[in-house]
Write a protein that holds these residues in place. Structure first.
Motif, mmCIF file in Angstrom:
data_model
loop_
_atom_site.group_PDB
_atom_site.id
_atom_site.type_symbol
_atom_site.label_atom_id
_atom_site.label_comp_id
_atom_site.label_asym_id
_atom_site.label_seq_id
_atom_site.Cartn_x
_atom_site.Cartn_y
_atom_site.Cartn_z
ATOM 1 N N ALA A 11 3.836 -0.851 -0.022
ATOM 2 C CA ALA A 11 4.501 -0.960 -1.106
ATOM 3 C C ALA A 11 5.836 -0.285 -1.483
ATOM 4 O O ALA A 11 5.417 0.906 -1.151
ATOM 5 C CB ALA A 11 3.963 -1.357 -2.362
ATOM 6 N N HIS A 12 6.414 -0.867 -1.633
ATOM 7 C CA HIS A 12 7.966 0.207 -2.455
ATOM 8 C C HIS A 12 7.706 0.644 -3.921
ATOM 9 O O HIS A 12 6.908 0.412 -4.194
ATOM 10 C CB HIS A 12 9.516 -0.797 -1.925
ATOM 11 N N ARG A 17 13.876 -3.647 -6.982
ATOM 12 C CA ARG A 17 13.778 -4.392 -7.238
ATOM 13 C C ARG A 17 14.318 -5.144 -6.520
ATOM 14 O O ARG A 17 14.101 -6.730 -6.304
ATOM 15 C CB ARG A 17 14.338 -4.765 -8.868
ATOM 16 N N PHE A 25 6.542 -6.996 5.469
ATOM 17 C CA PHE A 25 6.147 -6.886 4.740
ATOM 18 C C PHE A 25 4.804 -7.208 3.699
ATOM 19 O O PHE A 25 4.303 -8.534 5.053
ATOM 20 C CB PHE A 25 7.071 -7.326 3.486
ATOM 21 N N ASP A 26 3.917 -7.099 3.321
ATOM 22 C CA ASP A 26 2.705 -7.834 2.795
ATOM 23 C C ASP A 26 2.949 -7.666 1.224
ATOM 24 O O ASP A 26 2.641 -7.137 0.521
ATOM 25 C CB ASP A 26 2.182 -6.352 2.596
ATOM 26 N N GLU A 30 3.001 -5.515 -2.221
ATOM 27 C CA GLU A 30 3.774 -6.223 -2.934
ATOM 28 C C GLU A 30 3.347 -7.218 -4.368
ATOM 29 O O GLU A 30 4.399 -6.475 -5.506
ATOM 30 C CB GLU A 30 4.880 -6.880 -2.590
ATOM 31 N N ALA A 33 1.292 -4.207 -6.666
ATOM 32 C CA ALA A 33 2.471 -2.791 -7.045
ATOM 33 C C ALA A 33 3.571 -3.976 -8.770
ATOM 34 O O ALA A 33 3.628 -3.262 -9.489
ATOM 35 C CB ALA A 33 3.476 -2.420 -5.929
ATOM 36 N N LEU A 34 3.655 -4.841 -8.096
ATOM 37 C CA LEU A 34 4.575 -5.431 -9.431
ATOM 38 C C LEU A 34 3.682 -5.722 -10.917
ATOM 39 O O LEU A 34 4.529 -5.087 -11.363
ATOM 40 C CB LEU A 34 4.690 -7.012 -8.847
ATOM 41 N N SER A 46 4.773 -16.885 -6.527
ATOM 42 C CA SER A 46 5.781 -15.943 -5.418
ATOM 43 C C SER A 46 5.818 -17.062 -4.616
ATOM 44 O O SER A 46 5.125 -17.905 -4.288
ATOM 45 C CB SER A 46 4.948 -14.849 -4.387
ATOM 46 N N LYS A 93 10.654 -8.829 -7.208
ATOM 47 C CA LYS A 93 11.117 -8.372 -6.374
ATOM 48 C C LYS A 93 11.464 -8.846 -5.394
ATOM 49 O O LYS A 93 10.975 -10.664 -5.566
ATOM 50 C CB LYS A 93 9.794 -7.604 -6.140
ATOM 51 N N ILE A 95 12.182 -8.885 -1.557
ATOM 52 C CA ILE A 95 12.827 -8.270 -0.259
ATOM 53 C C ILE A 95 13.085 -9.683 0.445
ATOM 54 O O ILE A 95 12.490 -9.758 0.805
ATOM 55 C CB ILE A 95 11.042 -7.547 0.266
#
Length: 164
Positions: A11-12, A17, A25-26, A30, A33-34, A46, A93, A95
């Motif tokens: 995760a970032h 954001r 990405f996974d 993500e 983490a959000l 999502s 978020k 990406i």
């Protein structure tokens, strides 16, 4: 040509954001983490966009996405700010991948958290509609007839117009 993973997906930072990147990405990482640490989250919505193998009836063997660094992130941040103000969401978020992509590769993730599902669904769709029409990305597809730049779709503009 499929995108190769060179490092494990992580995760970032939660504060980021908007992330523009070449690597995959996974979704699970993500979203976790959000919503981490926010007990007020009652809904997570999502959307993951992927590369199709066809466009307008033509076979697509590859796609390349380009962007304007700095301008793209600023544009998407403004879209998220409008979604927060309009729908009262907790977090969002985005990406977006750039560079060469193959059919079935993930292109974009939009994830939203809110207290209730209705606002999460609407905010997710709102952000995606604005991304498709206003974010500065350029898409080039490889077809049997060669490379071609992809123009904006009328249907994307119509989807955006309903939020005015």
């Amino acid at each position: 040509m499929s995108s190769a993973r060179t490092a494990p997906l992580t995760a970032h930072p939660p504060a980021a954001r908007v992330v523009i990147q070449t690597q995959d990405f996974d979704l699970g990482i993500e979203v976790a983490a959000l919503r981490a640490g926010d007990a007020g989250v009652g809904a997570v919505c999502s959307f993951v966009g992927t590369v199709r193998d066809r466009n307008g009836g033509d076979a697509v063997s590859a796609m390349e996405l380009e962007h304007y660094p700095g301008m793209t992130e600023k544009s998407i941040e403004a879209i998220i700010d409008r979604a927060v103000a309009r729908f009262g969401i907790h977090a969002a978020k985005v990406i977006h991948r750039v560079g060469p992509l193959a059919p079935m590769d993930q292109i974009v993730l939009v994830a939203v958290t809110s207290a209730h599902r209705g606002m999460a669904f609407q905010a997710c769709e709102f952000i995606m509609d604005y991304l498709k029409s206003e974010a500065p990305f350029w898409k080039k597809e490889q077809t049997a007839d060669g490379a071609r730049w992809v123009d904006a779709r009328v249907s994307d503009e119509q989807a955006l117009a309903r939020w005015a």
